[in-house]
Design a protein around this motif. Sequence first.
Motif, PDB file in Angstrom:
ATOM      1  N   GLU A   1     -31.246  60.440  39.553  1.00 60.88           N
ATOM      2  CA  GLU A   1     -30.529  59.914  40.714  1.00 60.88           C
ATOM      3  C   GLU A   1     -29.384  58.996  40.296  1.00 60.88           C
ATOM      4  N   HIS A   2     -29.540  58.380  39.124  1.00 57.59           N
ATOM      5  CA  HIS A   2     -28.518  57.443  38.645  1.00 57.59           C
ATOM      6  C   HIS A   2     -27.523  58.112  37.702  1.00 57.59           C
ATOM      7  N   ASP A   3     -27.576  59.447  37.613  1.00 56.52           N
ATOM      8  CA  ASP A   3     -26.586  60.229  36.860  1.00 56.52           C
ATOM      9  C   ASP A   3     -26.515  59.855  35.380  1.00 56.52           C
ATOM     10  N   PHE A   4     -27.672  59.707  34.751  1.00 60.07           N
ATOM     11  CA  PHE A   4     -27.676  59.479  33.313  1.00 60.07           C
ATOM     12  C   PHE A   4     -27.421  60.800  32.595  1.00 60.07           C
ATOM     13  N   ASP A   5     -26.679  60.736  31.475  1.00 59.75           N
ATOM     14  CA  ASP A   5     -26.443  61.969  30.732  1.00 59.75           C
ATOM     15  C   ASP A   5     -27.710  62.368  29.983  1.00 59.75           C
ATOM     16  N   GLU A   6     -27.683  63.556  29.411  1.00 59.47           N
ATOM     17  CA  GLU A   6     -28.892  64.153  28.840  1.00 59.47           C
ATOM     18  C   GLU A   6     -29.452  63.341  27.678  1.00 59.47           C
ATOM     19  N   LEU A   7     -28.577  62.848  26.797  1.00 56.42           N
ATOM     20  CA  LEU A   7     -29.046  62.085  25.644  1.00 56.42           C
ATOM     21  C   LEU A   7     -29.681  60.767  26.066  1.00 56.42           C
ATOM     22  N   ILE A   8     -29.045  60.099  27.031  1.00 56.67           N
ATOM     23  CA  ILE A   8     -29.593  58.844  27.531  1.00 56.67           C
ATOM     24  C   ILE A   8     -30.951  59.096  28.178  1.00 56.67           C
ATOM     25  N   LEU A   9     -31.036  60.153  28.955  1.00 59.70           N
ATOM     26  CA  LEU A   9     -32.286  60.502  29.624  1.00 59.70           C
ATOM     27  C   LEU A   9     -33.381  60.799  28.605  1.00 59.70           C
TER      28      LEU A   9
END
Length: 318
Positions: A49-57
């Motif tokens: 929901e907070h639009d984190f990119d894949e690596l951050i996620l």
Amino acid sequence: MIRNLYQIDKHHISKVEYDNTPDDLDENVDHWLEIKVDDRQEIVPILEEHDFDELILKDFVKPSKLHNLRLSSEAMVLNLPISNSENIYVKETLTLMIRPGLLVTIVHQSNQIFTGLINSLNNNPFDLNIDLNYLVYFMVSYVLKKTANHIQKARNEVDDLSKKLDEAPEELDISDIIDVKDNVHNLSNIVEDQYIALQAIPKLRWADGVVRIDDEIGRTIKNYGFILDLTSRLEENIKGVQSHYQLLLQERSNKKLNTLTIIQAIFVPLTLLTGIYGMNFVNMPELNMVNGYFVFLIVIVIIAITELWVFWRRGWFD
């Protein structure tokens, strides 16, 4: 899963209602989203929901043991090793993500690492200007304070072990020492991993200059060497306790061997005499003595007493 959202309003942090929708957040105010969860996979919908990119996620869901720190164009993720609240010798991971306007922390659901943190900030007597940078700094300082308390607890265990070794060594078992030694080693690993993870923080800057980490954290981390020294001394102390205990065991073994040696030394001449008179020669004058048997017993008793006296004079019984 436990989720708490806090609003950072310069001099005060307050809890606000939150329904997982980032659009509801006031863009003019910094926020701290605290998440406590046992299975990190559960937080994926919230982070998406907070639009984190894949690596951050990925770093949020499955913290990497090789990459304690990840920096992207939009955020920084720090995986900081901490101690379990119930067992300080078990390592867990505190994940912090900071980006403009939002700080997200993820920790195990039972961990109480930040208990009392908000009260400490709100009740400080200096009327500090609280923002995300200062909150991260305060969290790092809070973690270091907890770590110092854990080291003190481990030190007390080592001191109790050392005291017991001096006063009642017979009640001590080698397994007790090994358990404490393993605990100290595990805590030392947590402290070292914390230091490694925190080393990169003072160097971080975002390209746009919007978010940065204050130099106060850098100064705090420089003082971390003191904590590393404490853990090193703890490991040396427990090694000293183990060496002392092994010396006591060796001394006990030596006393037992000394007793066996004395007994053996006493019986060597007695065995020689009985061997001589046990030989079947025809001409052995002593065999015809009326009281030869009793004389022989008196002789071996005198020899045994004489040997005991000589051993005592030479300090063999000390």
